[in-house]
Enzyme design. Structure first.
Site, PDB file in Angstrom:
ATOM      1  N   TYR A  59       0.864  -1.175   0.000  1.00 47.41           N
ATOM      2  CA  TYR A  59       0.000   0.000   0.000  1.00 47.41           C
ATOM      3  C   TYR A  59       0.906   1.233   0.000  1.00 47.41           C
ATOM      4  O   TYR A  59       1.343   1.729   1.046  1.00 47.41           O
ATOM      5  CB  TYR A  59      -0.946   0.000   1.203  1.00 47.41           C
ATOM      6  CG  TYR A  59      -1.730  -1.293   1.381  1.00 47.41           C
ATOM      7  CD1 TYR A  59      -1.857  -2.215   0.325  1.00 47.41           C
ATOM      8  CD2 TYR A  59      -2.340  -1.612   2.583  1.00 47.41           C
ATOM      9  CE1 TYR A  59      -2.572  -3.390   0.484  1.00 47.41           C
ATOM     10  CE2 TYR A  59      -3.063  -2.791   2.743  1.00 47.41           C
ATOM     11  CZ  TYR A  59      -3.160  -3.673   1.691  1.00 47.41           C
ATOM     12  OH  TYR A  59      -3.853  -4.852   1.855  1.00 47.41           O
ATOM     13  N   ALA A 209     -17.194  -5.282  -0.912  1.00 42.23           N
ATOM     14  CA  ALA A 209     -17.023  -5.602  -2.341  1.00 42.23           C
ATOM     15  C   ALA A 209     -16.585  -4.345  -3.101  1.00 42.23           C
ATOM     16  O   ALA A 209     -17.155  -3.991  -4.137  1.00 42.23           O
ATOM     17  CB  ALA A 209     -18.288  -6.218  -2.921  1.00 42.23           C
ATOM     18  N   SER A 210     -15.568  -3.685  -2.531  1.00 41.84           N
ATOM     19  CA  SER A 210     -14.978  -2.472  -3.135  1.00 41.84           C
ATOM     20  C   SER A 210     -16.007  -1.365  -3.362  1.00 41.84           C
ATOM     21  O   SER A 210     -15.931  -0.627  -4.344  1.00 41.84           O
ATOM     22  CB  SER A 210     -14.272  -2.807  -4.459  1.00 41.84           C
ATOM     23  OG  SER A 210     -13.366  -3.861  -4.277  1.00 41.84           O
ATOM     24  N   GLY A 215     -24.507   0.752  -1.459  1.00 41.57           N
ATOM     25  CA  GLY A 215     -25.774   1.357  -1.889  1.00 41.57           C
ATOM     26  C   GLY A 215     -25.578   2.645  -2.668  1.00 41.57           C
ATOM     27  O   GLY A 215     -26.544   3.252  -3.119  1.00 41.57           O
TER      28      GLY A 215
END
Ligand code: NAP
Length: 310
Positions: A59, A209-210, A215
């Protein structure tokens, strides 16, 4: 929801909503990373009451660890948090190589300690198998580092089931981190049951989920970055998933939280999972994800949400 949990049998106690630090200083993974936003995001993790950081050399090629170390030193909060990091990658002129050799892992821990400005790492993972070093030998190196007090718990990530069994031949693996979310539950078949049987804590990465399970994406508003190339963000599969995600709004309203909070709370309701490490690109997302602690889902609600995505 429990406000403090132990990560498996590690003795490490944390708030179950951790922080996935793969955006922090991660110039190599995302465009337009602003290090000032990264610093503010890390400060927000601390002030919002989260205390479990999930970093890695990859990262930002060490920058995520450095920025976390900088803020912990600035705030004097090192002893209040649990630090996890990972190594395997070596950047060379001819590309990235993977290394799990005992010599590499031993040196990688020493370098990570410097970047994090600490003298112990709570949880150190082999980030990926290198396909060459026998997994039990690699884990044996981490066992020696644990005995030396440089790390407190041993993790492996992205190992196949077969490689995990060899890695854990002597029972030294404390934590497994692998890709899992409500929309890709495949590891429920074998890896999660194995972890439960062995007393290993399973930490799912990409629990949102990335971003797909927050939503915020709609039929007319799909992500515009690298995610749009991924299968879950394409075609009918994408439309089906966002319709299911939208249908969680009623449950979110009932608990006075967001859809992302319902998804994270459901993930925490799954046997074998003690903590989640959602990533965040801003202090606002950190604060929003911490509200998951307010979502007291019943067992039936957890099962209903899981069934929706099966
Ligand atoms: P994730 O947690 O499923 O998704 C995080 C992304 O969702 C954020 O970067 C943000 O992106 C969006 N988001 C987060 N909170 C939100 C909210 N409340 N509302 C709206 N959008 C929100 O996926 P991830 O960050 O890839 O994975 C989590 C962590 O797992 C990583 O940070 C890393 O520590 C770890 N990980 C490990 C491995 C491994 O190989 N071991 C691999 C991947 C990840 P946008 O704002 O751009 O939508």
């Amino acid at each position: 929801m429990e406000k403090r949990v132990e990560i498996g049998n590690t003795g490490l106690r944390v708030t179950p909503i951790g922080f996935g630090a793969n955006t922090i200083g991660a110039h190599n993974l995302f465009q337009d990373i602003d290090e000032e936003v990264s610093r503010q995001t890390v400060r927000e993790v601390l002030s919002a009451g989260a205390d479990f950081f999930d970093s890695a050399f990859m990262y930002g090629l060490g920058r995520s660890e450095e920025l976390i170390g900088e803020i912990l030193a600035e705030t004097g909060r090192r002893s209040d948090v649990v630090l996890a990091t990972k190594a395997t990658h070596i950047v060379t002129d001819s590309g990235i190589k993977l290394d799990n050799s005992p010599a590499f892992l031993t040196e990688a821990v020493d370098i990570a300690l410097k970047r994090l400005q600490t003298d112990y790492i709570d949880l150190f993972y082999i980030h990926f198998p290198d396909g060459v070093t026998p997994p039990d030998e690699a884990v044996g190196a981490l066992k020696r580092l644990k005995e030396a007090g440089k790390i407190r718990a041993i993790g492996v990530s992205n190992f196949s089931m077969e490689a995990l069994k060899v890695a854990n031949k002597d029972g030294y693996v404390d934590v497994v981190q692998d890709k899992y979310s409500l929309v890709y539950p495949e590891l429920e078949r074998d890896m999660i049951p194995y972890c439960i049987e062995q007393g290993i804590s399973f930490i799912p990465y990409t629990p949102l989920a990335s971003g797909l399970l927050t939503g915020k994406f709609t039929a007319n508003n799909p992500p515009q970055d690298f995610r749009k190339e991924r299968p879950h963000f394409q075609g009918q599969a994408y439309l089906d998933t966002i319709a299911k995600v939208d249908s969680l709004q009623g449950l979110a309203d009932k608990h006075h939280v967001s859809i992302a909070n319902i998804v994270l709370a459901t993930t925490l309701g799954i046997d074998g999972i003690d903590v989640v490490i959602p990533g965040a690109k801003s202090p606002e997302q950190v604060r929003a994800n911490m509200k998951t602690l307010d979502a007291d889902l019943t067992h039936e609600e957890v099962e209903q949400v899981r069934a929706l995505f099966k």
